[in-house]
Design an enzyme around this catalytic site. Structure first.
Site, PDB file in Angstrom:
ATOM      1  N   TRP B 102       0.868  -1.175   0.493  1.00  0.00           N
ATOM      2  CA  TRP B 102      -0.133  -0.128   0.216  1.00  0.00           C
ATOM      3  C   TRP B 102       0.525   1.346  -0.041  1.00  0.00           C
ATOM      4  O   TRP B 102       0.673   2.343  -0.968  1.00  0.00           O
ATOM      5  CB  TRP B 102      -0.789   0.327   0.808  1.00  0.00           C
ATOM      6  CG  TRP B 102      -1.816  -1.118   0.810  1.00  0.00           C
ATOM      7  CD1 TRP B 102      -2.232  -2.713   1.579  1.00  0.00           C
ATOM      8  CD2 TRP B 102      -3.426  -1.383  -0.433  1.00  0.00           C
ATOM      9  NE1 TRP B 102      -3.127  -2.939   0.941  1.00  0.00           N
ATOM     10  CE2 TRP B 102      -3.392  -2.233   0.008  1.00  0.00           C
ATOM     11  CE3 TRP B 102      -3.295  -0.416  -1.561  1.00  0.00           C
ATOM     12  CZ2 TRP B 102      -5.069  -3.077  -0.854  1.00  0.00           C
ATOM     13  CZ3 TRP B 102      -4.149  -0.510  -1.587  1.00  0.00           C
ATOM     14  CH2 TRP B 102      -5.147  -1.243  -1.975  1.00  0.00           C
ATOM     15  N   ASP B 172      -1.887   6.642   6.281  1.00  0.00           N
ATOM     16  CA  ASP B 172      -2.974   5.587   5.723  1.00  0.00           C
ATOM     17  C   ASP B 172      -3.171   4.526   6.253  1.00  0.00           C
ATOM     18  O   ASP B 172      -2.236   4.275   7.062  1.00  0.00           O
ATOM     19  CB  ASP B 172      -2.414   5.211   4.529  1.00  0.00           C
ATOM     20  CG  ASP B 172      -3.146   3.877   3.788  1.00  0.00           C
ATOM     21  OD1 ASP B 172      -4.953   3.805   4.552  1.00  0.00           O
ATOM     22  OD2 ASP B 172      -3.507   3.340   2.884  1.00  0.00           O
ATOM     23  N   LYS B 196     -12.799  -1.648   7.024  1.00  0.00           N
ATOM     24  CA  LYS B 196     -12.124  -2.468   8.098  1.00  0.00           C
ATOM     25  C   LYS B 196     -13.216  -1.853   9.029  1.00  0.00           C
ATOM     26  O   LYS B 196     -13.685  -2.953  10.488  1.00  0.00           O
ATOM     27  CB  LYS B 196     -10.936  -2.150   7.966  1.00  0.00           C
ATOM     28  CG  LYS B 196      -9.598  -1.463   6.870  1.00  0.00           C
ATOM     29  CD  LYS B 196      -9.728  -2.977   5.824  1.00  0.00           C
ATOM     30  CE  LYS B 196      -8.830  -2.650   4.593  1.00  0.00           C
ATOM     31  NZ  LYS B 196      -8.621  -3.283   3.828  1.00  0.00           N
TER      32      LYS B 196
END
Lengths: 361, 361
Positions: B102, B172, B196
Site C-alpha cells: 500500500w 494511511d 475495515k
C-alpha cells in the site's frame, strides 16, 4: 412501520420491495453467514452479485457490446473532472450545452482543470425554460466532444431530443437514466449518479464506448482512468459494494416487478402528465417550462402567493407527502417523480394540492 | 439466520448489533416514513445523523479542534492522488516510508501525477518483516511531508511508533484507525478507507490539520479540494449518506457497547496475542514478522506444507470460519482481527487450527 410518499430530488425514494429484500438478507446473505457489506469484493459471492447487476443493466438499456459499464464512486460531480481528463488527452475543446445549474457546473470544472471550453448552445436567455434547438447548436471547430445534461434536476428542464453531432456525445443522465428506453449507441459517454433511479448515494454508473478509452491525459489520477477501471471490472480498488448490490436489486425490480423500461416509461408518462395537468388547471400553482421540455422526473412549481409556501409544506408533510421543497437556489416547490415513486403517491399529491388550493388559494 | 465468523481483510466484518439496528430502521428511520438512504443529505434528519457521527468520532479519537473531519468517497486509494494534490501546490517533494504494497501504491501514484518523490525509509531489504527505525529515516531537504502506512494490510506489518519528523506527517490508517487510542495531534493528515474498522466500503475518513488547507495545487479537481470539502461539511456534492450513517452506528457501538478505544485496544491486544501465541507454538503455522511490528489487525501465516492450504481453507469454511485466504499477491493465510471480530471468533479459529494440525500436520 410507516412508509410515506417521498418526492425527494435525491437521494430519492427506493422501491419498497428492494428495501424489504435488503432487510431480509442484511445480516445473512442467502445463508452465507455474513452481510453483503462484509464480503470481499473479490469473493465469488460478490463477483456474482456484481456481474448479475451489470448483465441486468445491459439488458434493460440494451447496451451495445462495444460499451464498457463502470460502477464508480464520487457522484456525477466527479465525472465533471473525469470526463475531460479521459477525453481531452489528445487535445481539442470540451463543448457544452448550458441548460441549467448542473450543465454549468460541468463546464466550470473543465475550465478550472485548464481545458478549453466552448458553449455550443444555451437556454440562458429564456431563463432555462426551453432547451436549444438542434439547428441552433454551434460547436467549435476543435470540439473533442459535446456535453449536455439530459434532465436538469433543479430547473425541471429536459431534452426532448438527442443532439445529432459529429463528435462524441457525453451526457449527464443522472436524473433520468432508466426512466425510459434509451438508444445508448448515440452516445460516447453516459454517466449518472445512482441516487435518483439507480440506488443509494455513493455509486456512479458510467457507460463508455470503447474507442474512447485511449484519449486520456498523461497525468490522470489512477482511479480516474476509464481504461484501467474497465480492465479491472471497476475494481482497481474496493468498489462501493453495498450500493452496487442495491443497484442490482433495483435492476431486478425494473425487470421483474415493472416489466422493463417500456413499462416504466408508460408509468412515468402517466405520473408526469397527471401532475402537470393539475398544475396547469389550477389558479394557484404554475410551472414555467415549455411543454415539450418539461421533465418527467422533476416537476418544479410555484404558488401564486409565496406566503403560502410554508403552510403548503407543513400540511403536505402532515399528510405524509415528504420533501416537496424546491432546491435552495430557486425556492418554490419541486416534486420528483422518479421510478420508485408510485402512481398512488402522485394521485395523493394532486388530491392534496386541490384540497389546499380550495382551502387556502 | 446464521452469522459465521468472518476474518475478511476488507470489506470486513461489521458489529452484529450495528447491522441489527440498521435492519430495524431500514425501511422507516425512527418513524419518519422513509429510509436513511432515501433522505436528502441536506434534510434536518440526515444532517443530525452526520453531525452526530462526526461528534462521536471526535470524542473517540479526541480529535483536536484545529482538525477538520471529512467524510469522502473513493477509498484510501483516492487519497493517494488527493494528498499530493492538496499538499504539494507550493512545491516540495513527497517523502514516503516503504513498508509494503500500500505504501508503494501511494508513492507510485504521486510520481504518476508528476510530483517529486523520495523514499525516506524502507523495509524492502528485509522482505518487509520489520519497519525502518526512527534513527534510519532520511528525509529529503525539500520534503513537504512524510507519508507512511501505519499497518500494511497484506504484509501484516505495523509501526510500533509514530515517526518524529519536522514536516507534516501523513498516514494511511485504513486498517487500524479506531483499533486503539491515537494521538491525532502528531499528524498533518490521517486517512482511512471505511471498510475495515469504520463502516461499509464507499466511505473514506480524512482528518486534516487546518493549517494544511492552503497548499493545494491550482488545477485540483473540485472534489479533491480538502478546503472546499471542509467548508461544505463534506457536502460539496451528495455524500455516501448510508455509509456515513452506518459509520455513525459503529462509532456509537464503540462508545456504548465497547466502552471506548482503551477498551477496544485491550480486546484487540488479547485477540492478537492469543493467535500469534498459537502460531508460534505450532509446528505447522508460521508468521515471519518481527514481534514488535506484528499487526494486531491482520495476521498472515503460512502452513509448513502448502499442499495443506486447500484443505485448511475448505475445512475452515465448513467450520464457519470465513475468508482466511491470504491476499492473491502473497498466498498463504490471513486472519484479519478488526474491531468487529469477536474474541470468540479468535478462540474458535485457534481451536480449529490446533485440531487441523493434529489431524493433518
Amino acid at each position: 412501520m410507516t412508509r410515506h410518499y417521498n418526492f425527494c430530488a435525491g437521494p430519492a425514494a427506493l422501491p419498497t420491495p428492494v428495501l424489504e429484500r435488503a432487510r431480509e438478507e442484511l445480516l445473512d446473505y442467502q445463508g452465507r453467514g455474513l452481510s453483503v457489506m462484509e464480503m470481499s469484493h473479490r469473493s465469488p459471492e460478490f463477483v456474482a452479485i456484481a456481474e448479475q447487476a451489470e448483465a441486468d443493466l445491459r439488458e434493460l438499456l440494451a447496451v451495445p457490446e462495444n460499451y464498457k459499464v463502470l460502477f464508480l464512486q464520487g457522484g456525477a460531480s466527479l465525472q465533471f473532472s473525469m470526463v475531460p481528463m479521459n477525453l481531452l488527452g489528445k487535445g481539442g475543446t470540451a463543448n457544452f450545452l448550458y441548460t441549467g445549474i448542473w450543465g454549468k457546473k460541468a463546464q466550470t470544472e473543465a475550465k478550472q482543470l485548464g481545458f478549453g471550453v466552448h458553449v455550443a448552445g444555451s437556454s440562458e436567455a429564456g431563463g432555462h425554460t426551453e432547451v436549444p434547438a438542434q439547428a441552433d447548436l454551434t460547436l467549435s471547430e476543435d470540439a473533442a466532444y459535446l456535453h449536455y445534461t439530459a434532465n436538469e434536476t433543479i430547473g425541471g428542464l429536459a431534452f426532448d431530443y438527442i443532439p445529432d453531432v459529429d463528435v462524441p456525445l457525453v451526457c449527464d443522465y443522472s436524473s433520468s437514466l432508466l426512466a425510459e428506453p434509451l438508444d445508448v449507441s448515440r452516445f460516447g459517454v453516459i454517466y449518472a449518479g445512482a441516487q435518483k433511479n439507480i440506488g443509494p448515494a455513493g455509486l456512479t454508473l458510467v457507460l463508455v464506448r470503447d474507442d474512447l478509452l485511449d484519449r486520456r491525459c498523461e497525468r490522470i489520477p489512477g482511479l480516474f482512468d476509464y481504461r484501467a477501471m474497465a480492465e479491472a471490472g471497476s475494481m482497481v480498488n474496493t468498489p462501493p459494494t453495498y450500493a452496487w448490490y442495491l443497484a442490482g436489486r433495483v435492476f431486478q425490480w425494473l425487470k421483474h416487478d415493472i416489466g422493463g423500461l417500456e413499462a416504466m416509461a408508460a408509468i412515468n408518462a402517466r405520473k408526469a402528465a397527471s401532475l402537470y395537468a393539475a398544475i396547469d388547471a389550477s389558479g394557484l400553482y404554475s410551472n414555467p417550462i415549455a411543454v415539450r421540455n418539461r421533465s418527467r422526473m422533476n416537476v418544479p412549481f410555484v404558488l401564486a402567493d409565496e406566503r403560502l409556501d410554508k403552510p403548503f409544506l407543513a400540511e403536505a408533510e402532515e399528510a405524509g407527502l415528504l420533501n416537496l421543497k424546491g432546491h435552495r437556489s430557486v425556492g418554490g416547490m419541486r416534486a420528483s417523480l422518479y421510478n420508485a415513486v408510485p402512481e398512488a403517491a402522485v394521485e395523493a399529491l394532486i388530491a392534496f394540492m386541490a384540497d389546499f388550493e380550495q382551502r387556502r388559494g
